[in-house]
Scaffold this motif. Structure first.
Motif, short mmCIF file in Angstrom:
data_model
loop_
_atom_site.label_atom_id
_atom_site.label_comp_id
_atom_site.label_asym_id
_atom_site.label_seq_id
_atom_site.Cartn_x
_atom_site.Cartn_y
_atom_site.Cartn_z
N LYS A 1 125.26 -81.85 -64.65
CA LYS A 1 124.96 -81.13 -65.29
C LYS A 1 125.67 -80.41 -64.37
O LYS A 1 124.91 -80.54 -62.93
N LEU A 2 127.07 -79.25 -64.96
CA LEU A 2 127.67 -78.24 -63.69
C LEU A 2 126.51 -77.52 -62.68
O LEU A 2 125.67 -77.08 -62.89
N GLU B 1 129.82 -69.48 -65.35
CA GLU B 1 130.78 -70.39 -65.27
C GLU B 1 132.01 -70.98 -64.34
O GLU B 1 132.18 -70.05 -63.15
N ILE C 1 137.32 -76.05 -66.14
CA ILE C 1 137.34 -77.03 -66.26
C ILE C 1 139.49 -77.02 -65.95
O ILE C 1 139.86 -76.82 -66.70
N TRP D 1 140.61 -83.10 -65.39
CA TRP D 1 140.25 -84.34 -65.54
C TRP D 1 140.36 -84.95 -64.84
O TRP D 1 141.34 -85.67 -65.00
N MET E 1 136.83 -78.20 -60.98
CA MET E 1 136.83 -76.79 -61.08
C MET E 1 136.57 -75.38 -60.58
O MET E 1 136.59 -75.90 -59.63
N THR F 1 136.13 -71.78 -60.46
CA THR F 1 135.59 -70.47 -60.48
C THR F 1 136.86 -68.84 -59.88
O THR F 1 138.09 -69.29 -59.91
N MET G 1 134.15 -81.76 -58.30
CA MET G 1 132.82 -82.37 -58.71
C MET G 1 133.36 -83.95 -58.60
O MET G 1 133.90 -84.70 -59.12
N VAL H 1 132.96 -73.60 -69.11
CA VAL H 1 131.35 -74.18 -68.72
C VAL H 1 130.79 -74.15 -67.99
O VAL H 1 130.83 -73.49 -67.11
N ILE I 1 127.19 -72.35 -65.64
CA ILE I 1 126.30 -73.20 -64.76
C ILE I 1 125.03 -74.04 -65.85
O ILE I 1 124.33 -73.22 -65.75
N LEU J 1 128.21 -81.33 -67.77
CA LEU J 1 129.25 -82.02 -68.01
C LEU J 1 130.25 -82.79 -67.53
O LEU J 1 131.37 -82.96 -68.39
#
Length: 464
Positions: free
Chosen positions: A7-8, A17, A20, A23, A40, A42, A49, A68, A70, A74
């Motif tokens: 989980k984020l 939140e 993304i 990847w 990720m 903000t 991550m 996504v 918090i 993820l």
């Protein structure tokens, strides 16, 4: 096998939140513990991550550009551990995946569509529900997402229904080997992978790039050749989206005006050359640290320019310290690291801090406290500075200064005998954009005249 739901985590104070922006893994990839899985973003920084476990990726939270929350899932990783009580958090299918799943089901009637499992209702973190996931049938227990519990041999590429139906016998050429990410990109661009040449046994992103540059079967076209190119839709995500949102908000909310004046920097450039020739082990000086010293010496007489305007509260805060934003161009776009307490630094200290912040910005390693809280900003295009610029204010600041390109031109000067003479001079236009709700035109012009005094008589920069 066990399923681990990553989980984020809370990656910043006050952050609810994150977006993304990249990847580093695709469904079917095997990841090692502490290896990168996603970037990720903000409002303050981009955070990488890392996977907390080793295993095979079976679910991803969404596509690049999506948000996504918090605490939401993820990524889901299938590990080698055995745990019957594993939590399953599935990601919703995209429209493209759903369409492909329907096609796959039609061509493979033996495959059963399973409902989404372990996903919260619309009122829970993660949202969504009821979206089908495609899973090949297995002999005993249910599969995780789109993969059976028994992993395929390492040498065989993992297949995902979102990549289209699996290749049939005798169709190797039509189904070139490629990772899920490459297949997805080729599908979005409308490229048939069978027509893409590769130096290896797999089609890679670099091969797609070469295909886009040179086309298929048409040979090399020189850069100057006139030829049509296909339209290429580019999704606005990450840093570019932040820039777009901030600039749009600034122009919507702030009534800008720009003032431009010409400054003779002949003496300043001569002094800079002398300082660099005798700098020893200190950093080489550019125009910027000298400009910042001049700004810091001028601002005390014009405090309305070193301010931030909270238009919702109707409050203008005139700051005593000068936290100077420095617009820096990076591969991801324009970012504005902040030189804290610029008024307390000498020209050499400023040069060192400018270099450090610029390198951190280009590497994407700026700390959150180095990217916000500025009180006034300087933006420069260096030798590309043009004749004049009309920079956009970095909201909620109320002013931004834009030095332009230095050019040599003939000017008239007094010859000391009551006449004039034509001499070679180095001239630079200086632009300033201001928030007209806070700064009047007279104030902006007077401020630039104060800067001009220091820049045209540079010995004053080092005088108390």
């Amino acid at each position: 096998m066990a399923r681990f739901t990553f989980k984020l985590p809370d990656i910043g104070e006050g952050i609810s939140e994150a977006e993304i922006v990249a990847w580093h893994v695709a469904i079917g990839d095997r990841v090692e513990e502490d290896s990168p899985i996603a970037d990720m973003m903000t409002d303050k920084a981009t955070v990488e991550m890392e996977s907390p476990v080793t295993g095979v990726v079976v679910e991803l939270a969404g596509e690049v550009g999506e948000q996504v929350s918090i605490g939401a899932a993820l990524v889901v990783i299938e590990t080698d551990a055995v745990d019957a009580a594993d939590e399953v958090v599935a990601a919703p299918l995209t429209s493209a995946q759903a369409e492909t799943a329907e096609q796959y089901e039609a061509e493979n009637p033996g495959v059963e569509l399973l409902p989404e499992t372990g996903r919260g209702t619309a009122g829970e973190a993660g949202g969504g529900g009821g979206v089908p996931q495609t899973t090949p049938p297995v002999a005993d227990t249910a599969s995780v997402g789109m993969f059976p519990q028994t992993a395929p041999p390492v040498e065989a590429p993992l297949h995902h229904p979102a990549d289209g139906p699996p290749p049939r016998a005798g169709e190797d050429k039509a189904h070139a080997l490629a990772s899920p990410a490459v297949r997805a990109r080729a599908r979005d661009l409308g490229i048939d992978l069978a027509s893409v040449k590769s130096d290896s046994d797999r089609v890679r992103h670099a091969d797609l790039d070469a295909y886009l540059r040179y086309g298929s079967g048409e040979g090399y076209h020189p850069p100057h050749a006139s030829r049509a190119r296909e339209d290429q839709p580019i999704k606005v995500i990450g840093m570019r989206r932040r820039i777009a949102e901030n600039m749009a908000a600034s122009k919507r909310a702030i009534p800008h005006f720009t003032y431009v004046d010409e400054i003779d920097v002949t003496a300043l450039e001569a002094m800079r050359a002398d300082l660099n020739a005798n700098r020893g082990g200190r950093p080489k000086l550019t125009m910027l640290p000298l400009m910042i010293v001049a700004i810091c010496k001028t601002i005390p007489d014009f405090p309305m320019l070193n301010a931030r305007y909270d238009d919702e509260a109707g409050v203008v805060t005139r700051h005593g310290a000068i936290h100077l934003g420095m617009a820096a161009q990076t591969d991801a776009g324009l970012t504005v690291p902040v030189i804290r307490d610029a008024q307390d630094r000498n020209v050499w200290q400023l040069a060192t801090e400018i270099t450090r912040l610029a390198e951190a910005a280009r590497a994407g390693k700026l700390a959150p406290n180095e990217m916000g809280g500025g009180t006034i900003t300087v933006t420069s295009l260096g030798p590309l500075g043009g004749i004049a610029t009309t920079p956009v204010i970095n909201r909620p600041e109320v002013a931004i200064i834009g030095p332009n390109k230095i050019v040599e031109r003939p000017v008239f000067r007094s010859d000391g005998r009551g006449g004039d003479e034509v001499v070679r001079a180095k001239l630079m236009n200086l632009s300033i954009s201001c928030d007209h709700r806070v700064v009047d035109g007279w104030d902006a012009a007077s401020f630039v005249q104060g800067l001009k005094k220091y820049l045209e008589t540079p010995v004053l920069l080092f005088a108390d």
